[in-house]
Design an enzyme around this catalytic site. Structure first.
Site, short mmCIF file in Angstrom:
data_model
loop_
_atom_site.label_atom_id
_atom_site.label_comp_id
_atom_site.label_asym_id
_atom_site.label_seq_id
_atom_site.Cartn_x
_atom_site.Cartn_y
_atom_site.Cartn_z
N CYS A 7 8.44 -1.03 2.55
CA CYS A 7 8.52 -0.53 1.19
C CYS A 7 8.56 0.95 1.14
O CYS A 7 7.85 1.61 1.88
CB CYS A 7 7.09 -0.77 0.44
N CYS A 59 5.50 3.11 -0.58
CA CYS A 59 4.08 2.78 -0.12
C CYS A 59 3.88 4.21 0.50
O CYS A 59 4.97 4.98 1.00
CB CYS A 59 4.01 2.00 1.00
N HIS A 69 0.51 -1.38 -3.03
CA HIS A 69 1.55 -2.16 -3.27
C HIS A 69 1.59 -3.28 -4.05
O HIS A 69 2.44 -3.68 -4.87
CB HIS A 69 2.04 -2.52 -1.83
N ASN A 105 11.00 -1.09 -15.15
CA ASN A 105 11.47 -2.78 -14.87
C ASN A 105 10.62 -3.45 -14.11
O ASN A 105 10.42 -3.06 -13.00
CB ASN A 105 13.01 -2.74 -14.39
N SER A 160 13.97 -3.79 -7.92
CA SER A 160 14.15 -4.09 -6.50
C SER A 160 13.25 -3.82 -5.65
O SER A 160 13.10 -4.39 -4.31
CB SER A 160 15.15 -3.14 -5.84
N HIS A 215 6.32 -2.78 -5.64
CA HIS A 215 5.43 -1.66 -5.89
C HIS A 215 5.58 -1.10 -7.35
O HIS A 215 6.45 -0.75 -7.68
CB HIS A 215 5.93 -0.56 -4.87
N HIS A 256 5.80 0.96 -10.11
CA HIS A 256 6.40 2.22 -10.34
C HIS A 256 7.16 2.33 -11.72
O HIS A 256 7.49 1.20 -12.17
CB HIS A 256 7.20 2.70 -9.23
N GLN A 289 10.65 4.71 -13.80
CA GLN A 289 11.72 5.59 -13.57
C GLN A 289 11.80 6.61 -14.81
O GLN A 289 11.34 6.21 -15.93
CB GLN A 289 13.07 5.06 -13.46
ZN LIG Z 1 4.76 -0.48 -1.66
#
Ligand SMILES: [Zn+2]
Ligand SMILES: [Zn+2]
Ligand SMILES: [Zn+2]
Length: 345
Positions: free
Chosen positions: A53, A56, A116, A156, A164, A167, A169, A171
């Protein structure tokens, strides 16, 4: 019968005050009783650390940069940014027909957690408060740049939304110009304030808290509701109960309560169909163009695509692409399904 009950059986259109457009509602197409959780897909079994990833801690990203061994949130400039801060000024206007201009911007990625396999709804509250603080910090930092006039924070979640990487997260895109939707919302909020002398969303929230039928969750400082004009089946709006315009405006207790309602709401979503609920979510905050925007009221939109089950999604096609958005299940029924999601599962 009261007008709303009549409308609940009749094709009708509802006005979206924020965007100044209509949504078509066809509740008669949805007379089947709700059956609750239709199917269950085994939950995410991914490990807490994935050596492959790029988000990570300690891992190398696509362009060779190595992430630090971060233990809370982590922000970096997107390696494949959609916008660039040094885009040169270019514009065309050919015969009033071909109009374009270069756009400057900064795109960042913010990891919510080093772990993750977590999602917002699974994180502990202090960790989500750290995410709220990081969002506020990013808005303040990027918005303070004199050429940045809008800061869009969005997440998203899920493959269905094009994420995609699982993990956790989001933007952050900061632009020189104010994008279409925030610009329209800000304009309609400003016009409402001028016409009626009150903040649109403060007034709207007061009405919704009285009517209760579309409210999904609330705490002392935030309310999550299915907006009267919702387009997506389980769309929600998260509103601060106090009039404020940005994340940095939030006091510590308000940040705590925002974290709390985000955790509860995403947790609730995951129980509607018994799967990690895909969505796009994001905050609308006052533009950072240096002007006063007294009509702007801080809020978040959750826009999930699922309709009837983990695999049956709503598509925006045909009539929606060519005419107007349309939905079958009423926002009032959607709010009821969301409220009951935990007890039904
Ligand atoms: Zn990750
Ligand atoms: Zn307000
Ligand atoms: Zn908005």
């Amino acid at each position: 019968m009261d007008p709303l009950s009549l409308l609940a059986q009749t094709p009708h259109r509802r006005y979206n005050l924020l965007l100044g457009e209509w949504v078509l509602v066809s509740p008669q197409r949805n007379q089947r009783p709700w059956q609750g959780k239709v199917e269950s897909v085994t939950s995410n079994q991914s490990p807490s650390y994935d050596p492959d990833c790029y988000l990570c801690p300690g891992n190398q990203r696509a362009r060779g940069v190595r992430n630090p061994a971060y233990t809370s949130t982590f922000v970096f400039d997107n390696d494949f940014a959609a916008l660039l801060p040094a885009a040169p000024p270019v514009s065309i206007d050919q015969d009033n027909l071909l109009i374009a201009e270069s756009e400057r911007g900064i795109c960042r990625v913010l990891c919510f957690s080093p772990q993750h396999n977590l999602s917002l709804g699974q994180m502990k509250k202090p960790a989500v408060v750290s995410v709220v603080d990081a969002w506020a910090q990013q808005y303040a930092e990027l918005g303070a740049l004199d050429w940045v006039n809008h800061v869009q924070i969005f997440e998203n979640r899920g493959l269905l939304m094009g994420a995609s990487n699982p993990h956790p997260h989001c933007q952050i895109w900061a632009n020189a110009t104010i994008p279409n939707l925030p610009q329209r919302e800000e304009r309609h909020q400003q016009e409402f304030l001028q016409r009626h002398g009150h903040c649109l969303l403060c007034n709207y929230l007061e009405l919704e808290r009285k009517e209760k039928v579309r409210v999904v969750l609330e705490n002392a400082n935030f309310v999550a509701l299915v907006p009267f004009w919702a387009v997506w089946p389980f769309e929600t709006l998260v509103l601060s109960t106090r009039h404020c315009a940005t994340l940095p405006d939030l006091a510590p207790q308000e940040r705590h309560d925002l974290a709390g309602i985000l955790i509860r709401l995403t947790h609730l979503y995951d129980h509607v169909f018994g799967v990690p609920f895909p969505y796009s979510m994001g905050f609308h905050q006052q533009s950072t163009d240096g002007r006063e925007h007294p009509g702007s009221h801080f809020h978040a939109h959750f826009l999930p695509p699922l309709l009837r089950s983990a695999t049956v999604r709503k598509f925006m096609v045909g009539y929606e692409l060519l005419a107007a958005p349309q939905r079958d299940v009423t926002p009032e029924s959607a709010a009821e399904i969301l409220r009951n999601a935990l007890s039904a599962s």
